[in-house]
Design an enzyme around this catalytic site. Structure first.
Site, mmCIF file in Angstrom:
data_model
loop_
_atom_site.group_PDB
_atom_site.id
_atom_site.type_symbol
_atom_site.label_atom_id
_atom_site.label_comp_id
_atom_site.label_asym_id
_atom_site.label_seq_id
_atom_site.Cartn_x
_atom_site.Cartn_y
_atom_site.Cartn_z
ATOM 1 N N ARG A 6 0.867 -1.181 0.000
ATOM 2 C CA ARG A 6 0.000 0.000 0.000
ATOM 3 C C ARG A 6 0.897 1.221 0.000
ATOM 4 O O ARG A 6 2.104 1.117 0.046
ATOM 5 C CB ARG A 6 -0.966 0.009 1.188
ATOM 6 C CG ARG A 6 -0.555 -0.672 2.499
ATOM 7 C CD ARG A 6 0.546 -0.035 3.226
ATOM 8 N NE ARG A 6 0.323 1.397 3.410
ATOM 9 C CZ ARG A 6 1.299 2.255 3.611
ATOM 10 N NH1 ARG A 6 2.550 1.876 3.643
ATOM 11 N NH2 ARG A 6 1.034 3.539 3.762
ATOM 12 N N GLY A 7 0.252 2.375 -0.199
ATOM 13 C CA GLY A 7 1.047 3.594 -0.372
ATOM 14 C C GLY A 7 1.060 3.937 -1.850
ATOM 15 O O GLY A 7 1.361 3.079 -2.687
ATOM 16 N N ALA A 8 0.718 5.174 -2.172
ATOM 17 C CA ALA A 8 0.501 5.544 -3.575
ATOM 18 C C ALA A 8 1.657 5.144 -4.500
ATOM 19 O O ALA A 8 1.445 4.440 -5.496
ATOM 20 C CB ALA A 8 0.215 7.044 -3.658
ATOM 21 N N ARG A 54 -7.950 -0.005 -6.540
ATOM 22 C CA ARG A 54 -8.088 1.063 -5.549
ATOM 23 C C ARG A 54 -8.243 2.393 -6.287
ATOM 24 O O ARG A 54 -7.455 2.693 -7.180
ATOM 25 C CB ARG A 54 -6.879 1.122 -4.589
ATOM 26 C CG ARG A 54 -6.746 -0.096 -3.699
ATOM 27 C CD ARG A 54 -5.730 0.104 -2.584
ATOM 28 N NE ARG A 54 -6.240 1.020 -1.553
ATOM 29 C CZ ARG A 54 -5.468 1.507 -0.575
ATOM 30 N NH1 ARG A 54 -4.186 1.194 -0.518
ATOM 31 N NH2 ARG A 54 -5.980 2.327 0.327
ATOM 32 N N GLN A 108 -1.814 2.309 10.101
ATOM 33 C CA GLN A 108 -0.550 2.335 9.349
ATOM 34 C C GLN A 108 0.541 3.045 10.153
ATOM 35 O O GLN A 108 1.730 2.727 10.029
ATOM 36 C CB GLN A 108 -0.719 3.056 8.002
ATOM 37 C CG GLN A 108 -1.459 2.285 6.943
ATOM 38 C CD GLN A 108 -2.945 2.604 6.905
ATOM 39 O OE1 GLN A 108 -3.548 2.861 7.958
ATOM 40 N NE2 GLN A 108 -3.541 2.587 5.731
ATOM 41 N N ASP A 146 -1.896 10.893 -1.678
ATOM 42 C CA ASP A 146 -2.277 9.887 -2.668
ATOM 43 C C ASP A 146 -2.660 10.525 -3.985
ATOM 44 O O ASP A 146 -2.687 9.851 -5.028
ATOM 45 C CB ASP A 146 -3.431 9.047 -2.126
ATOM 46 C CG ASP A 146 -2.962 8.232 -0.934
ATOM 47 O OD1 ASP A 146 -2.882 8.792 0.182
ATOM 48 O OD2 ASP A 146 -2.622 7.058 -1.127
ATOM 49 N N ASN A 193 -5.246 12.640 1.074
ATOM 50 C CA ASN A 193 -4.380 11.756 1.847
ATOM 51 C C ASN A 193 -5.228 10.959 2.826
ATOM 52 O O ASN A 193 -6.445 11.110 2.885
ATOM 53 C CB ASN A 193 -3.305 12.580 2.570
ATOM 54 C CG ASN A 193 -2.151 11.721 3.072
ATOM 55 O OD1 ASN A 193 -1.572 10.940 2.329
ATOM 56 N ND2 ASN A 193 -1.834 11.860 4.348
ATOM 57 N N LYS A 194 -4.557 10.136 3.597
ATOM 58 C CA LYS A 194 -5.267 9.262 4.526
ATOM 59 C C LYS A 194 -6.257 10.024 5.398
ATOM 60 O O LYS A 194 -5.963 11.139 5.849
ATOM 61 C CB LYS A 194 -4.243 8.551 5.423
ATOM 62 C CG LYS A 194 -4.803 7.529 6.388
ATOM 63 C CD LYS A 194 -5.672 6.477 5.739
ATOM 64 C CE LYS A 194 -4.998 5.799 4.618
ATOM 65 N NZ LYS A 194 -5.888 5.040 3.728
HETATM 66 C C1 LIG Z 1 3.573 8.079 -0.031
HETATM 67 S S1 LIG Z 1 1.935 7.731 -0.287
HETATM 68 C C2 LIG Z 1 1.454 7.165 1.263
HETATM 69 C C3 LIG Z 1 -0.008 7.358 1.465
HETATM 70 O O1 LIG Z 1 -0.707 6.141 1.178
HETATM 71 C C4 LIG Z 1 -1.444 5.808 2.319
HETATM 72 O O2 LIG Z 1 -2.660 5.234 2.005
HETATM 73 P P1 LIG Z 1 -2.828 3.626 2.059
HETATM 74 O O3 LIG Z 1 -2.047 3.135 3.239
HETATM 75 O O4 LIG Z 1 -4.328 3.447 2.191
HETATM 76 O O5 LIG Z 1 -2.306 3.119 0.744
HETATM 77 C C5 LIG Z 1 -1.616 7.116 3.051
HETATM 78 O O6 LIG Z 1 -2.615 7.909 2.490
HETATM 79 C C6 LIG Z 1 -0.268 7.698 2.880
HETATM 80 O O7 LIG Z 1 -0.139 9.054 3.128
#
Ligand SMILES: CSC[C@H]1O[C@H](OP(=O)(O)O)[C@H](O)[C@@H]1O
Length: 364
Positions: free
Chosen positions: A53-55, A90, A203, A244, A254-255
């Site tokens: 996960r993570g953009a 996603r 996270q 994101d 973002n989250k």
């Molecule tokens: C560097 S992008 C990280 C970004 O992604 C996370 O979302 P997820 O864990 O749902 O993929 C979160 O928004 C982070 O800031």
């Protein structure tokens, strides 16, 4: 980054030259598990169920998924099908669409017999580019931390709050929001990181805290709702988060919970920075609130939490009544007006159309 004395990226090509191996982030910090994935279906599951996960990492993983498809069937139809299959995993992180678009743009003109090898090569390049983008973000963010450190008593740490995980686990390496933190630590600048737990999937508690501990960065885990309280008491010098998807006008998706941090930061004159690699800019949208799709994830992520029992088992427990419904929007949008600056690989941009246009004139 290092796990113990061994360097890892979050994703890498297997020795078979076709599969990839990933750190399965669902089990951290309790267990460090590597999974091998060799199919488009496996890649789709890994993204949708947040093994990765993570953009930026989502984008790189999808790029390898396209390469796997080309190894199976390099036809135009298959290229379109894999784009659709992975794009629907996603909806919010623009890096997913960016990587799929880039792979299709790159592969379409090639003869089908050349596509598989070219796709793996391009996916590897996108992974390497991510590392370089993040290193540059680190350098540009380091200057901000240094400026704050210079205003503090010698030896006093720069107190940084971060939300979710925009760490090396959210990218191929270095991270975005954490890159300046790692570089400051390497430069001997005292920092201390307040890590938001980041409900519902934690996270922060599970991933960012693990990263900070693994790299000897002083940190304190806090509940999501404590950030404003600490800012009111002057205990936060800056906030830095990932994104994101950021619009051409500087609105930051973002989250979930990021917007509330930005409000508290604005109310307490705490600088609020967003670490922003340029593939995360969606130049096609301007109004984040109106135009960015917000992923609605399973209610179970709210009602159930993962942890390690006293017996050492990793298990899920329910925290609400069986009959209680839950809503789980996974992201929110912080308006550009609340953002102090966008830390990009080219420098710190104002969170505005003019600011991004000045930083990326060829793209705006
Ligand atoms: C560097 S992008 C990280 C970004 O992604 C996370 O979302 P997820 O864990 O749902 O993929 C979160 O928004 C982070 O800031």
């Amino acid at each position: 980054m290092n796990v113990g004395d061994r360097h890892y990226r979050t994703i890498w090509l297997s020795d078979d030259g076709r599969s990839v191996e990933i750190i399965d982030q669902r089990w951290l910090p309790h267990d460090f598990r590597i999974e091998k994935i060799g199919s488009v279906a496996g890649i789709a599951t890994a993204i949708r169920d947040m093994w990765v996960r993570g953009a930026p990492l989502i984008g790189v993983t999808a790029a390898y998924g396209v390469a796997m498809q080309m190894a199976d069937d390099p036809s135009d139809a298959a290229l379109d099908t894999v784009w659709e299959t992975l794009h629907e995993t996603r909806p919010t992180a623009i890096n997913l669409r960016w990587a799929l678009d880039e792979m299709r743009r790159f592969l379409r003109p090639l003869p089908t017999e050349q596509r598989a090898a070219a796709a793996y090569r391009r996916a590897g390049e996108i992974a390497d580019e991510d590392v370089e983008l993040n290193r540059a973000i680190g350098e540009n963010g380091l200057a901000i931390i240094k400026a704050i450190a210079a205003r503090k008593q010698k030896g006093e740490p720069v107190n940084i709050l971060t939300h979710c995980n925009a760490g090396w686990l959210a990218t191929v390496d270095y991270g975005t929001a954490t890159a300046p933190i790692y570089l400051a630590t390497e430069a001997g600048i005292p920092v201390h990181v307040y890590v938001d737990e980041t409900r519902p999937r934690n996270q922060g508690a599970q991933l960012t805290a693990w990263e900070m501990a693994g790299h000897g960065v002083p940190h304190t885990l806090i509940v999501d709702n404590a950030g404003g309280h600490l800012m009111q008491r002057g205990e936060i010098d800056m906030v830095i988060v990932g994104t994101d998807r950021t619009t051409a006008d500087g609105d930051v998706c973002n989250k979930i919970g990021t917007y509330l941090k930005a409000l508290a930061a604005a109310d307490n004159d705490v600088p609020f920075y967003v670490a922003l690699p340029s593939p995360t800019i969606d130049w096609t949208v301007h109004d984040g609130l109106a135009e960015i799709p917000i992923e609605q994830r399973s209610a179970d992520e709210v009602s159930l939490v993962w942890g390690k029992t006293a017996a050492g088992e990793i298990a899920q427990v329910r925290i609400s009544p069986e009959t209680t419904p839950a809503a789980n929007p996974a992201f929110d949008v912080t308006p550009a007006r609340l953002v102090t600056g966008l830390i990009t690989e080219r420098g710190v941009a104002k969170a505005s159309r003019e600011g991004l246009k000045a930083m990326f004139p060829e793209r705006a």
